[in-house]
Motif scaffolding. Structure first.
Motif, PDB file in Angstrom:
ATOM      1  N   MET A 110       0.822  -1.202   0.000  1.00 13.89           N
ATOM      2  CA  MET A 110       0.000   0.000   0.000  1.00 13.89           C
ATOM      3  C   MET A 110       0.863   1.261   0.000  1.00 13.89           C
ATOM      4  O   MET A 110       1.936   1.297   0.591  1.00 13.89           O
ATOM      5  CB  MET A 110      -0.944   0.011   1.201  1.00 13.89           C
ATOM      6  CG  MET A 110      -2.036  -1.049   1.121  1.00 13.89           C
ATOM      7  SD  MET A 110      -3.290  -0.907   2.423  1.00 13.89           S
ATOM      8  CE  MET A 110      -2.387  -1.575   3.830  1.00 13.89           C
ATOM      9  N   GLY A 111       0.363   2.277  -0.677  1.00 11.05           N
ATOM     10  CA  GLY A 111       1.005   3.576  -0.702  1.00 11.05           C
ATOM     11  C   GLY A 111      -0.023   4.651  -0.995  1.00 11.05           C
ATOM     12  O   GLY A 111      -1.203   4.363  -1.200  1.00 11.05           O
ATOM     13  N   GLU A 112       0.429   5.908  -1.030  1.00  6.12           N
ATOM     14  CA  GLU A 112      -0.492   7.011  -1.297  1.00  6.12           C
ATOM     15  C   GLU A 112      -0.604   7.276  -2.792  1.00  6.12           C
ATOM     16  O   GLU A 112       0.392   7.246  -3.521  1.00  6.12           O
ATOM     17  CB  GLU A 112      -0.041   8.284  -0.591  1.00  6.12           C
ATOM     18  CG  GLU A 112      -1.011   9.442  -0.801  1.00  6.12           C
ATOM     19  CD  GLU A 112      -0.633  10.717  -0.077  1.00  6.12           C
ATOM     20  OE1 GLU A 112      -1.405  11.701  -0.169  1.00  6.12           O
ATOM     21  OE2 GLU A 112       0.415  10.729   0.588  1.00  6.12           O
ATOM     22  N   VAL A 113      -1.809   7.567  -3.245  1.00 10.97           N
ATOM     23  CA  VAL A 113      -2.051   7.909  -4.640  1.00 10.97           C
ATOM     24  C   VAL A 113      -1.684   9.373  -4.857  1.00 10.97           C
ATOM     25  O   VAL A 113      -2.172  10.263  -4.153  1.00 10.97           O
ATOM     26  CB  VAL A 113      -3.525   7.684  -5.028  1.00 10.97           C
ATOM     27  CG1 VAL A 113      -3.758   8.075  -6.492  1.00 10.97           C
ATOM     28  CG2 VAL A 113      -3.934   6.236  -4.790  1.00 10.97           C
ATOM     29  N   VAL A 114      -0.822   9.617  -5.856  1.00  4.05           N
ATOM     30  CA  VAL A 114      -0.507  10.984  -6.272  1.00  4.05           C
ATOM     31  C   VAL A 114      -0.817  11.092  -7.757  1.00  4.05           C
ATOM     32  O   VAL A 114      -0.782  10.100  -8.484  1.00  4.05           O
ATOM     33  CB  VAL A 114       0.966  11.351  -5.978  1.00  4.05           C
ATOM     34  CG1 VAL A 114       1.228  11.366  -4.484  1.00  4.05           C
ATOM     35  CG2 VAL A 114       1.929  10.399  -6.682  1.00  4.05           C
ATOM     36  N   VAL A 115      -1.124  12.302  -8.208  1.00  4.69           N
ATOM     37  CA  VAL A 115      -1.649  12.455  -9.561  1.00  4.69           C
ATOM     38  C   VAL A 115      -1.144  13.731 -10.209  1.00  4.69           C
ATOM     39  O   VAL A 115      -0.919  14.737  -9.538  1.00  4.69           O
ATOM     40  CB  VAL A 115      -3.202  12.434  -9.548  1.00  4.69           C
ATOM     41  CG1 VAL A 115      -3.756  13.530  -8.670  1.00  4.69           C
ATOM     42  CG2 VAL A 115      -3.780  12.556 -10.953  1.00  4.69           C
ATOM     43  N   LYS A 116      -0.974  13.651 -11.544  1.00 12.61           N
ATOM     44  CA  LYS A 116      -0.729  14.818 -12.375  1.00 12.61           C
ATOM     45  C   LYS A 116      -1.740  14.803 -13.508  1.00 12.61           C
ATOM     46  O   LYS A 116      -2.026  13.753 -14.088  1.00 12.61           O
ATOM     47  CB  LYS A 116       0.679  14.792 -12.982  1.00 12.61           C
ATOM     48  CG  LYS A 116       1.777  15.368 -12.135  1.00 12.61           C
ATOM     49  CD  LYS A 116       3.085  15.438 -12.927  1.00 12.61           C
ATOM     50  CE  LYS A 116       4.191  16.077 -12.105  1.00 12.61           C
ATOM     51  NZ  LYS A 116       5.454  16.192 -12.899  1.00 12.61           N
ATOM     52  N   GLY A 117      -2.273  15.966 -13.846  1.00 14.69           N
ATOM     53  CA  GLY A 117      -3.209  16.040 -14.956  1.00 14.69           C
ATOM     54  C   GLY A 117      -3.749  17.447 -15.101  1.00 14.69           C
ATOM     55  O   GLY A 117      -3.773  18.227 -14.141  1.00 14.69           O
ATOM     56  N   ASN A 118      -4.184  17.770 -16.317  1.00 12.64           N
ATOM     57  CA  ASN A 118      -4.697  19.111 -16.570  1.00 12.64           C
ATOM     58  C   ASN A 118      -6.026  19.371 -15.885  1.00 12.64           C
ATOM     59  O   ASN A 118      -6.495  20.516 -15.836  1.00 12.64           O
ATOM     60  CB  ASN A 118      -4.841  19.332 -18.077  1.00 12.64           C
ATOM     61  CG  ASN A 118      -3.500  19.477 -18.774  1.00 12.64           C
ATOM     62  OD1 ASN A 118      -2.792  20.448 -18.563  1.00 12.64           O
ATOM     63  ND2 ASN A 118      -3.142  18.495 -19.569  1.00 12.64           N
TER      64      ASN A 118
END
Length: 530
Positions: free
Chosen positions: A369-377
């Motif tokens: 398990m880990g943390e969700v990180v995101v990149k997007g417009n």
């Protein structure tokens, strides 16, 4: 060629290409073509200009799912003003906080919710208050329809709007405390609507039923996408399960959305009265907000005959950033619910990672398990008036990525499965327990209507796995039965050691269980908190 991406593009396309198509069906049954809808938007824009409002000013709205929500949103945004839709279930103090935080110049409110606005009028920046059904509101309110009709029907002259200008401020639902103003630009809203339209399979002959609150990050972007495609909005002022089934049949609805709590109520209504679940066309439903139990997915698809689409995201991401709507992968599994319970893969133009405490990617073993990180417009611009919190949200573990606060695993195909909010992981006797995994198991019990699992104080284990259960009508469960049911289906350390029964669970307007409220009851007075 670089053309600014604006929210007005969706309004313009709907009006220009589908002028004679029924664009909006109000909650009272009144129908508006896109041409009529466009004229009403223009009239309201001109009325706002007559009030002296200028580009950049904020207009706040407190409303259920109504035609005038859609009108206000586009009327405000085509003038370069900022739209602030607010949760209609708040109380006066919360409205006061939000209206001051965003510095709203005008407040538009439905008669059903204006009583919470009236007492705070002197303590907020707004000096103009518009009421829908103003004759039913105590105090001096301008009638919405009169205001709209006072505006000229011609299209107003639009100012120069940059795609990076603020378009909307959406306040978080407050599952972790005070709401934060999520600032979204014309570009983020535009890009998100395009992503949504593709992954939700939207087409121009769709009839979309508004069961999802429009205020919640602008209805998950459907206010834009449905309009731009020339599909039909059907407004359900407030969710009612029986009315939902009836409206689906009456208007031949093909698509709707709802959090798991909405699906739960639809299932209850179906089990009580066995209504017809479709009109002439097949129905699909999108769900998000929290991972749906497999039992819910199977009931919707097998009993209702609907297609269920699972998405994942949050207010800060508009919300769509992943989906398990993959025909290819569904065809490769024996049990579709096993796949659809996953939040899935990154949507178009979106990057997703699952990272450990050091910001390194966890292995794709479907276990770590880990943390969700995101990149997007489609990711927000910032939190309003909170630069430090904004900085931390984009840089806590990995620089330049938005940190969701959600804990997940990722499999070999890159599909994530949310296990919990970071704060909702229970550490008991040194073992990490996903509260969502335990809840999913409890939902499989035929007599469990709702379940919430939290960690509560325990001198020996640190935290004890505790389940709060809401029984279905006429059920007569015991804690021992629940414990035995769980014991047969999961590891010993995951089994709830404390089981309590309640009539209902505290929820936000969007159907998220407010676990922090539940935890507070157990941890109040404790000298330490896990």
């Amino acid at each position: 060629m670089n053309v600014p991406m604006l929210t007005t593009d969706f309004l313009d396309r709907g009006v220009e290409l589908y002028d004679d198509v029924t664009g909006v069906i109000a909650d009272d049954g009144t129908e508006y073509t896109y041409a009529e809808f466009g004229e009403r938007v223009d009239r309201l824009s001109n009325a706002l200009l007559d009030m002296g409002l200028e580009q950049g000013d904020k207009v706040a709205l407190v409303s259920g799912n109504t035609h005038y929500f859609l009108e206000t949103q586009f009327a405000v945004q085509q003038l370069g003003m900022v739209f602030v839709p607010i949760n209609y279930r708040l109380i006066a103090d919360e409205y006061e906080y939000i209206l001051n935080d965003c510095d709203a110049k005008v407040v538009v409110a439905d008669h059903a919710y204006a009583d919470e606005i009236q007492p705070i009028r002197e303590s907020v920046p707004a000096d103009t208050f518009v009421g829908y059904g103003a004759d039913r509101i105590e105090g001096d309110w301008h009638e919405y329809e009169d205001v709209l009709q006072s505006g000229a029907p011609e299209s107003p002259e639009r100012p120069d709007i940059a795609e990076d200008d603020d378009a909307t401020i959406n306040y978080t639902s407050g599952t972790t405390g005070d709401p934060k103003g999520v600032v979204r630009t014309h570009r983020t809203e535009h890009v998100h609507a395009l992503i949504l339209a593709h992954h939700m399979e939207l087409v121009d002959d769709d009839t979309y039923l508004w069961t999802l609150p429009m205020f919640h990050c602008n209805g998950w972007g459907h206010t834009y996408a449905v309009t731009g495609l020339g599909a039909t909005h059907v407004c359900q002022r407030a969710f009612d399960a029986a009315d939902t089934f009836a409206t689906i049949r009456e208007h031949d609805v093909s698509y709707l959305c709802g959090a798991p709590t909405v699906i739960n109520r639809l299932i209850e209504e179906y089990e009580r009265n066995e209504p017809e679940t479709t009109g002439d066309r097949p129905v699909r439903i999108t769900t998000a907000g929290s991972p749906p139990p497999k039992a819910q997915i199977e009931q919707v698809e097998d009993q209702f005959g609907w297609k269920l689409i699972q998405i994942y995201g949050l207010t800060e991401t508009a919300p769509l950033i992943t989906t398990s709507n993959s025909n290819r992968r569904i065809a490769q599994t024996d049990r579709a619910a096993d796949l659809k319970v996953r939040q899935g893969s990154a949507t178009l133009s979106t990057q997703i990672r699952v990272v450990d405490e050091d910001g390194e990617d966890v292995p794709q073993d479907d276990e770590t398990m880990g943390e969700v990180v995101v990149k997007g417009n489609q990711v927000m611009d910032r939190y309003l008036n909170k630069p430090e919190i904004t900085h931390d949200a984009f840089n806590e573990r990995v620089e330049g990525w938005f940190h969701t606060g959600d804990v997940a695993t990722v499999d070999e195909d890159g599909m994530i499965q949310i296990k919990d909010r970071r704060k909702d992981i229970i550490i008991t006797g040194g073992e990490n327990v996903s509260s969502i995994e335990v809840e999913d198991t409890l939902y499989d019990h035929p007599d469990v209507q709702k379940a919430a699992v939290v960690g509560t104080p325990d001198d020996d284990l640190g935290e004890k796995v505790t389940a709060i259960v809401v029984e279905k009508d006429d059920a007569d469960l015991t804690a021992a039965e629940i414990e035995q049911f769980a014991r047969e289906r999961m590891a010993n350390y995951k089994i709830p050691r404390r089981i309590e029964f309640e009539d209902d669970l505290p929820e936000t307007a969007t159907g998220k269980v407010q676990k922090y409220e539940i935890r507070e009851e157990y941890w109040e007075g404790e000298s330490r908190r896990i």
